[in-house]
Design a protein around this motif. Structure first.
Motif, mmCIF file in Angstrom:
data_model
loop_
_atom_site.group_PDB
_atom_site.id
_atom_site.type_symbol
_atom_site.label_atom_id
_atom_site.label_comp_id
_atom_site.label_asym_id
_atom_site.label_seq_id
_atom_site.Cartn_x
_atom_site.Cartn_y
_atom_site.Cartn_z
ATOM 1 N N TYR A 41 0.833 -1.198 0.000
ATOM 2 C CA TYR A 41 0.000 0.000 0.000
ATOM 3 C C TYR A 41 0.873 1.256 0.000
ATOM 4 C CZ TYR A 41 -3.497 -3.388 1.518
ATOM 5 O OH TYR A 41 -4.320 -4.481 1.591
ATOM 6 N N GLY A 42 0.341 2.312 -0.595
ATOM 7 C CA GLY A 42 0.992 3.614 -0.561
ATOM 8 C C GLY A 42 0.011 4.656 -0.056
ATOM 9 N N THR A 43 0.475 5.898 -0.024
ATOM 10 C CA THR A 43 -0.367 7.012 0.405
ATOM 11 C C THR A 43 -0.158 8.175 -0.567
ATOM 12 O OG1 THR A 43 1.344 7.776 1.946
ATOM 13 C CG2 THR A 43 -0.338 6.291 2.819
ATOM 14 N N ASP A 44 -0.675 9.349 -0.215
ATOM 15 C CA ASP A 44 -0.718 10.437 -1.183
ATOM 16 C C ASP A 44 0.646 10.899 -1.660
ATOM 17 O OD1 ASP A 44 -0.758 11.274 1.630
ATOM 18 O OD2 ASP A 44 -0.741 13.317 0.896
ATOM 19 N N GLY A 45 1.708 10.649 -0.874
ATOM 20 C CA GLY A 45 3.037 11.076 -1.289
ATOM 21 C C GLY A 45 3.613 10.270 -2.431
ATOM 22 N N LEU A 51 3.746 16.871 -7.891
ATOM 23 C CA LEU A 51 2.503 17.549 -7.511
ATOM 24 C C LEU A 51 2.435 18.977 -8.035
ATOM 25 C CD1 LEU A 51 2.061 16.479 -3.760
ATOM 26 C CD2 LEU A 51 0.870 15.566 -5.761
ATOM 27 N N GLY A 52 3.556 19.509 -8.469
ATOM 28 C CA GLY A 52 3.601 20.897 -8.905
ATOM 29 C C GLY A 52 2.661 21.235 -10.041
ATOM 30 N N PRO A 53 2.699 20.513 -11.161
ATOM 31 C CA PRO A 53 1.866 20.904 -12.312
ATOM 32 C C PRO A 53 0.375 20.983 -12.013
ATOM 33 C CG PRO A 53 3.607 19.432 -13.024
ATOM 34 C CD PRO A 53 3.675 19.452 -11.534
ATOM 35 N N PRO A 54 -0.250 19.970 -11.374
ATOM 36 C CA PRO A 54 -1.688 20.131 -11.110
ATOM 37 C C PRO A 54 -2.000 21.236 -10.120
ATOM 38 C CG PRO A 54 -0.850 18.098 -10.107
ATOM 39 C CD PRO A 54 0.223 18.618 -10.984
ATOM 40 N N GLU A 55 -1.125 21.457 -9.135
ATOM 41 C CA GLU A 55 -1.371 22.533 -8.180
ATOM 42 C C GLU A 55 -1.239 23.896 -8.838
ATOM 43 O OE1 GLU A 55 -0.021 20.255 -4.066
ATOM 44 O OE2 GLU A 55 1.397 21.575 -5.060
ATOM 45 N N VAL A 56 -0.221 24.064 -9.662
ATOM 46 C CA VAL A 56 -0.037 25.325 -10.380
ATOM 47 C C VAL A 56 -1.230 25.586 -11.298
ATOM 48 C CG1 VAL A 56 1.354 26.512 -12.115
ATOM 49 C CG2 VAL A 56 2.487 25.323 -10.213
ATOM 50 N N MET A 108 6.659 1.354 6.609
ATOM 51 C CA MET A 108 7.910 2.061 6.389
ATOM 52 C C MET A 108 7.570 3.515 6.085
ATOM 53 S SD MET A 108 9.714 -0.759 3.868
ATOM 54 C CE MET A 108 11.324 0.037 3.897
ATOM 55 N N ALA A 109 8.024 4.434 6.949
ATOM 56 C CA ALA A 109 7.600 5.828 6.816
ATOM 57 C C ALA A 109 8.782 6.774 6.723
ATOM 58 C CB ALA A 109 6.718 6.229 7.995
ATOM 59 N N LEU A 110 8.659 7.727 5.838
ATOM 60 C CA LEU A 110 9.587 8.841 5.732
ATOM 61 C C LEU A 110 9.693 9.543 7.081
ATOM 62 C CD1 LEU A 110 11.019 11.063 3.827
ATOM 63 C CD2 LEU A 110 8.746 12.069 3.679
ATOM 64 N N ASN A 111 10.912 9.821 7.512
ATOM 65 C CA ASN A 111 11.116 10.443 8.824
ATOM 66 C C ASN A 111 10.967 11.958 8.716
ATOM 67 O OD1 ASN A 111 11.664 10.855 11.483
ATOM 68 N ND2 ASN A 111 13.860 10.447 11.351
ATOM 69 N N ASP A 112 9.710 12.396 8.625
ATOM 70 C CA ASP A 112 9.391 13.820 8.663
ATOM 71 C C ASP A 112 7.979 13.936 9.229
ATOM 72 O OD1 ASP A 112 7.525 13.357 6.612
ATOM 73 O OD2 ASP A 112 8.245 14.989 5.353
ATOM 74 N N PRO A 113 7.477 15.148 9.479
ATOM 75 C CA PRO A 113 6.162 15.260 10.131
ATOM 76 C C PRO A 113 5.038 14.553 9.375
ATOM 77 C CG PRO A 113 7.315 17.361 10.231
ATOM 78 C CD PRO A 113 8.136 16.473 9.345
ATOM 79 N N TYR A 114 5.092 14.552 8.053
ATOM 80 C CA TYR A 114 4.077 13.850 7.263
ATOM 81 C C TYR A 114 4.169 12.347 7.495
ATOM 82 C CZ TYR A 114 2.486 11.379 3.040
ATOM 83 O OH TYR A 114 1.922 10.489 2.165
ATOM 84 N N ASP A 127 1.570 -9.585 6.324
ATOM 85 C CA ASP A 127 0.559 -9.740 5.278
ATOM 86 C C ASP A 127 0.496 -8.494 4.398
ATOM 87 O OD1 ASP A 127 -0.194 -12.183 6.414
ATOM 88 O OD2 ASP A 127 -1.739 -11.246 7.656
ATOM 89 N N ALA A 128 0.677 -7.337 5.041
ATOM 90 C CA ALA A 128 0.565 -6.056 4.340
ATOM 91 C C ALA A 128 1.772 -5.194 4.654
ATOM 92 C CB ALA A 128 -0.708 -5.328 4.774
ATOM 93 N N LEU A 129 2.206 -4.434 3.650
ATOM 94 C CA LEU A 129 3.346 -3.549 3.817
ATOM 95 C C LEU A 129 2.974 -2.180 3.275
ATOM 96 C CD1 LEU A 129 6.980 -4.693 3.089
ATOM 97 C CD2 LEU A 129 6.303 -2.311 3.185
ATOM 98 N N VAL A 130 3.101 -1.155 4.111
ATOM 99 C CA VAL A 130 2.733 0.209 3.740
ATOM 100 C C VAL A 130 3.992 1.041 3.583
ATOM 101 C CG1 VAL A 130 1.381 2.242 4.370
ATOM 102 C CG2 VAL A 130 0.633 -0.035 5.123
ATOM 103 N N VAL A 131 4.107 1.748 2.474
ATOM 104 C CA VAL A 131 5.227 2.657 2.244
ATOM 105 C C VAL A 131 4.677 4.074 2.228
ATOM 106 C CG1 VAL A 131 7.122 3.317 0.726
ATOM 107 C CG2 VAL A 131 6.455 0.913 0.894
ATOM 108 N N ILE A 132 5.060 4.870 3.231
ATOM 109 C CA ILE A 132 4.627 6.269 3.325
ATOM 110 C C ILE A 132 5.825 7.134 2.985
ATOM 111 C CG2 ILE A 132 3.659 8.063 4.810
ATOM 112 C CD1 ILE A 132 2.528 5.832 6.587
ATOM 113 N N GLY A 133 5.873 7.660 1.769
ATOM 114 C CA GLY A 133 7.034 8.428 1.356
ATOM 115 C C GLY A 133 6.766 9.220 0.103
#
Length: 436
Positions: free
Chosen positions: A38-42, A229-234, A356-362, A409-415
């Motif tokens: 699984y992934g997330t918005d990043g 994410l830049g192009p759609p936000e711009v 597994m998560a990126l070591n930042d506030p997000y 069973d499941a592995l989540v990558v937040i990054g």
């Protein structure tokens, strides 16, 4: 819907037809257990797939992102701004941040940030429903009270200036390593009853004008690990300003747009951009996308008496941040995304979960909230293993080996963009989304 059960999307090859993770040896390929990834918005975007040349490297990987079912009319308008858009992540949230700011300035009869900021929450609830700047402006011009329902969802801001309820997309990668739009589902999480009740001070008399134009600055990722994410936000920002000005602008003046790059948390690009935007007397700074980046500049922005309005910050740190009442976001806090993500994981039948998560506030915030929700759903503490990683590391061999040994069973990558290297490593160890 509070705690709504989300429709499960079983990772390709990661379970049987009922969504239960495959037993060891179930693939006949030497006893390896197939793992749901699984992934997330990043990282749940088409940009991740561009890092892979092997067909099916991401096939079946699923995940969540703040996303609403955008109308074809809105996406067509975005494409008219930028015909090269590959996806629309956070375009609606960016668009809405600017529309809400402009409506608040109309209600206040002022483009002074400290004067119109108290009206921002109230634009999103109560009053007469409207769905675009022109119709909301008509309500204000007639002496009424608008309730802007944005393209990114119902909004309905809470007291801290963030959505009480939000729409999430449950996305899945196909064999071509791109998001399979036909498999996308949309679900709401949160409770609209949690919205604030204070709609702000009495509005200015209809027809109030100003000699000072509303100036919007952007602090969006043109470079760095969120550049995808830049192009759609711009595009969302440019479209909002164009449509506001086509409808007569704000207080008799066209809105001005000053664009800037946020970079990422490994550079001081954001600080330099904020300094420049403040020197250009912007009233609102839309951004940053990264929660970590916003935490480096929020004090400089809000202490200058300028509104900061992020379309993509999700860290729950901002909910209680001392921001002088000047920080807002159209993106939902991670407390809501964690609910959507954990529901997806549980409904897929997973009993053990590695994160597994990126070591930042997000990364750490979303990880902690997801663990809390997984445990509330019945998973025991020892059935969940978490780790954080440095996105600038030369490799992620040690972290990957920890997950191999845990054998979940499941592995989540937040990054962010470094997720590609992590997933390559997981695939090499036979626990990634790729299937032979």
């Amino acid at each position: 819907m509070t705690g709504a059960a989300l429709l499960a999307l079983t990772a390709c090859g990661g379970g049987d037809e009922g969504g239960t993770p495959a037993a060891e040896g179930g693939d006949g390929g030497g006893g390896e257990k197939l793992v749901n990834v699984y992934g997330t918005d990043g990282n749940m975007g088409n940009a991740l797939g561009e890092s892979f040349t092997t067909e099916g490297a991401l096939a079946g990987m699923s995940g969540t992102t703040p996303l609403t079912s955008l109308s074809s009319d809105f996406t067509d308008r975005l494409m008219a701004i930028d015909p090269n858009l590959q996806d629309f992540n956070y375009a609606g949230e960016t668009y809405d941040a600017i529309i809400v700011s402009a409506l608040a300035a109309l209600l206040a009869g002022s483009t002074e940030p400290t004067e119109f900021a108290p009206y921002i929450n109230g634009v999103t609830f109560g009053g007469e429903a409207c769905e675009d700047f022109a119709s909301c402006k008509s309500i204000i011009d007639a002496g009424g009270n608008p309730d802007y329902n944005g393209v990114s969802g119902p909004l309905a801001f809470t007291e801290p200036g963030e959505p009480a309820v939000a729409s999430f997309g449950i996305l899945q990668f196909g064999e071509d390593n791109q998001i399979d739009s036909d498999a996308t589902e949309f679900e709401l999480a949160g409770d609209e009853d949690a919205a604030a009740s204070d709609e702000g001070p009495a509005p200015a008399p209809p027809g109030t004008t100003s000699d000072d134009p509303l100036v919007i600055g952007t602090l969006l990722p043109l470079t760095g690990n969120l550049a995808f994410l830049g192009p759609p936000e711009v595009a969302g920002a440019r479209l909002a300003v164009q449509e506001i000005n086509d409808s007569g602008g704000v207080l008799g003046q066209p809105v001005q747009l000053v664009e800037g790059d946020s970079g990422d948390a490994s550079t001081d690009t954001a600080s330099q951009t904020v300094d420049r935007l403040l020197q250009q007397n912007v009233d609102v700074i839309v951004g940053a996308a990264s929660s970590g980046v916003s935490l480096t500049v929020i004090d400089a922005i809000t202490r200058a008496g300028v509104v900061q309005f992020s379309p993509a910050n999700t860290s729950d740190q901002f909910t209680t941040y001392d921001d002088n009442g000047l920080y807002f976001r159209t993106a939902p806090p991670d407390t809501l995304q964690a609910r959507a993500l954990s529901d997806l994981i549980i409904n897929d039948g997973n009993n053990t979960v590695g994160i597994m998560a990126l070591n930042d506030p997000y990364g750490t915030g979303l990880m902690e909230n997801t663990v809390e929700n997984l445990q509330a759903a019945g998973l025991s503490e020892d059935s969940i293993q978490t780790l954080t990683y440095d996105p600038q590391a030369a490799n992620f061999d040690s972290e990957i080996q920890q997950m191999v040994e845990f054998n979940p069973d499941a592995l989540v990558v937040i990054g962010f963009e470094e997720s590609a290297r992590i997933i390559e490593g997981l695939n090499a160890e036979g626990i990634g989304p790729a299937r032979d």
